[in-house]
Design a protein around this motif. Structure first.
Motif, PDB file in Angstrom:
ATOM      1  N   ASP A 158      56.173 109.927  20.344  1.00  0.00           N
ATOM      2  CA  ASP A 158      55.803 111.182  21.001  1.00  0.00           C
ATOM      3  C   ASP A 158      55.583 111.005  22.498  1.00  0.00           C
ATOM      4  O   ASP A 158      55.690 111.970  23.255  1.00  0.00           O
ATOM      5  CB  ASP A 158      54.545 111.759  20.347  1.00  0.00           C
ATOM      6  CG  ASP A 158      54.837 112.189  18.919  1.00  0.00           C
ATOM      7  OD1 ASP A 158      55.609 113.144  18.744  1.00  0.00           O
ATOM      8  OD2 ASP A 158      54.321 111.543  17.989  1.00  0.00           O
ATOM      9  N   GLY A 159      55.273 109.799  22.924  1.00  0.00           N
ATOM     10  CA  GLY A 159      55.065 109.564  24.343  1.00  0.00           C
ATOM     11  C   GLY A 159      54.712 108.124  24.627  1.00  0.00           C
ATOM     12  O   GLY A 159      54.598 107.297  23.713  1.00  0.00           O
ATOM     13  N   ASP A 200      55.784 112.125  28.033  1.00  0.00           N
ATOM     14  CA  ASP A 200      56.109 112.424  26.641  1.00  0.00           C
ATOM     15  C   ASP A 200      57.535 111.993  26.328  1.00  0.00           C
ATOM     16  O   ASP A 200      58.249 111.502  27.203  1.00  0.00           O
ATOM     17  CB  ASP A 200      55.858 113.896  26.309  1.00  0.00           C
ATOM     18  CG  ASP A 200      56.835 114.866  26.948  1.00  0.00           C
ATOM     19  OD1 ASP A 200      57.877 114.445  27.511  1.00  0.00           O
ATOM     20  OD2 ASP A 200      56.580 116.078  26.872  1.00  0.00           O
ATOM     21  N   LYS A 201      57.962 112.198  25.085  1.00  0.00           N
ATOM     22  CA  LYS A 201      59.271 111.710  24.654  1.00  0.00           C
ATOM     23  C   LYS A 201      60.427 112.392  25.372  1.00  0.00           C
ATOM     24  O   LYS A 201      61.536 111.867  25.393  1.00  0.00           O
ATOM     25  CB  LYS A 201      59.435 111.845  23.147  1.00  0.00           C
ATOM     26  CG  LYS A 201      59.457 113.256  22.631  1.00  0.00           C
ATOM     27  CD  LYS A 201      59.594 113.221  21.124  1.00  0.00           C
ATOM     28  CE  LYS A 201      59.527 114.594  20.522  1.00  0.00           C
ATOM     29  NZ  LYS A 201      59.657 114.480  19.056  1.00  0.00           N
ATOM     30  N   LEU A 251      50.402 112.079  15.825  1.00  0.00           N
ATOM     31  CA  LEU A 251      51.211 111.832  17.016  1.00  0.00           C
ATOM     32  C   LEU A 251      51.213 110.333  17.291  1.00  0.00           C
ATOM     33  O   LEU A 251      50.178 109.667  17.171  1.00  0.00           O
ATOM     34  CB  LEU A 251      50.648 112.586  18.223  1.00  0.00           C
ATOM     35  CG  LEU A 251      50.620 114.109  18.093  1.00  0.00           C
ATOM     36  CD1 LEU A 251      49.863 114.728  19.262  1.00  0.00           C
ATOM     37  CD2 LEU A 251      52.024 114.660  18.012  1.00  0.00           C
ATOM     38  N   LEU A 284      52.808 113.308  32.037  1.00  0.00           N
ATOM     39  CA  LEU A 284      51.543 113.865  31.562  1.00  0.00           C
ATOM     40  C   LEU A 284      50.356 113.454  32.422  1.00  0.00           C
ATOM     41  O   LEU A 284      49.376 114.188  32.523  1.00  0.00           O
ATOM     42  CB  LEU A 284      51.296 113.415  30.119  1.00  0.00           C
ATOM     43  CG  LEU A 284      52.403 113.751  29.116  1.00  0.00           C
ATOM     44  CD1 LEU A 284      52.126 113.082  27.779  1.00  0.00           C
ATOM     45  CD2 LEU A 284      52.544 115.253  28.976  1.00  0.00           C
ATOM     46  N   PHE A 325      52.152 107.188  19.921  1.00  0.00           N
ATOM     47  CA  PHE A 325      52.375 106.832  21.315  1.00  0.00           C
ATOM     48  C   PHE A 325      52.442 105.319  21.485  1.00  0.00           C
ATOM     49  O   PHE A 325      51.826 104.572  20.732  1.00  0.00           O
ATOM     50  CB  PHE A 325      51.236 107.360  22.198  1.00  0.00           C
ATOM     51  CG  PHE A 325      51.166 108.855  22.261  1.00  0.00           C
ATOM     52  CD1 PHE A 325      51.798 109.546  23.275  1.00  0.00           C
ATOM     53  CD2 PHE A 325      50.471 109.571  21.294  1.00  0.00           C
ATOM     54  CE1 PHE A 325      51.736 110.927  23.333  1.00  0.00           C
ATOM     55  CE2 PHE A 325      50.403 110.950  21.345  1.00  0.00           C
ATOM     56  CZ  PHE A 325      51.035 111.631  22.360  1.00  0.00           C
TER      57      PHE A 325
END
Length: 149
Positions: free
Chosen positions: A60-61, A72-73, A38, A78, A40
């Motif tokens: 992803d974020g 997130d994307k 992932l 979050l 970020f």
């Protein structure tokens, strides 16, 4: 189930000196994604100053404003850690007595505490419009995550 993730700063990490993402960085991101990692962005920047990265890669974020506002994307929030609204009221009272350049950042919007050329110039360098002046009535219904003086 375990997750692997990498968090990247923007300036000097994702972007080179020319303020563009080098092909080698893009290649590395794609390889990491192929391996199930992932990806970020972690930055002190306010949220609007991160959106351009989507033109380079589908991260992803984002952990924006030094982790005060994470999403997130798809835009799902979050994590947040807001500044106490009483502190914002105090800041605005100080602005009435002796104005100084200060950017007030909510989750997805930014404001100038008072008009300031430094803030206008900063946004211009990022090809963004100057933020409007903050209305203190927002403090009761919109959380603030970062102040930049």
């Amino acid at each position: 189930m375990s997750f692997r993730a990498i968090f990247f700063d923007i300036d000097g990490t994702l972007l080179g000196r020319d303020k563009r993402m080098p092909p080698s960085t893009l290649h590395a991101l794609k390889k990491a994604r192929e391996n199930g990692v992932l990806l970020f962005v972690a930055t002190g920047r306010v949220t609007p100053m991160t959106y351009f990265l989507r033109d380079y890669f589908d991260f992803d974020g984002f952990a924006a404003m030094t982790g005060q506002y994470c999403f997130d994307k798809n835009g799902k929030v979050l994590h947040t850690l807001a500044i106490d609204p009483e502190d914002i009221r105090l800041l605005m009272q100080l602005q009435k007595e002796e104005p100084f350049p200060c950017l007030i950042a909510e989750g997805r919007e930014c404001f100038a505490a008072t008009p300031a050329k430094q803030i206008e110039d900063h946004f211009l360098r990022h090809n963004l419009p100057s933020p409007p002046v903050y209305d203190i009535s927002r403090a009761d219904c919109h959380e603030v995550y970062q102040l930049m003086v």
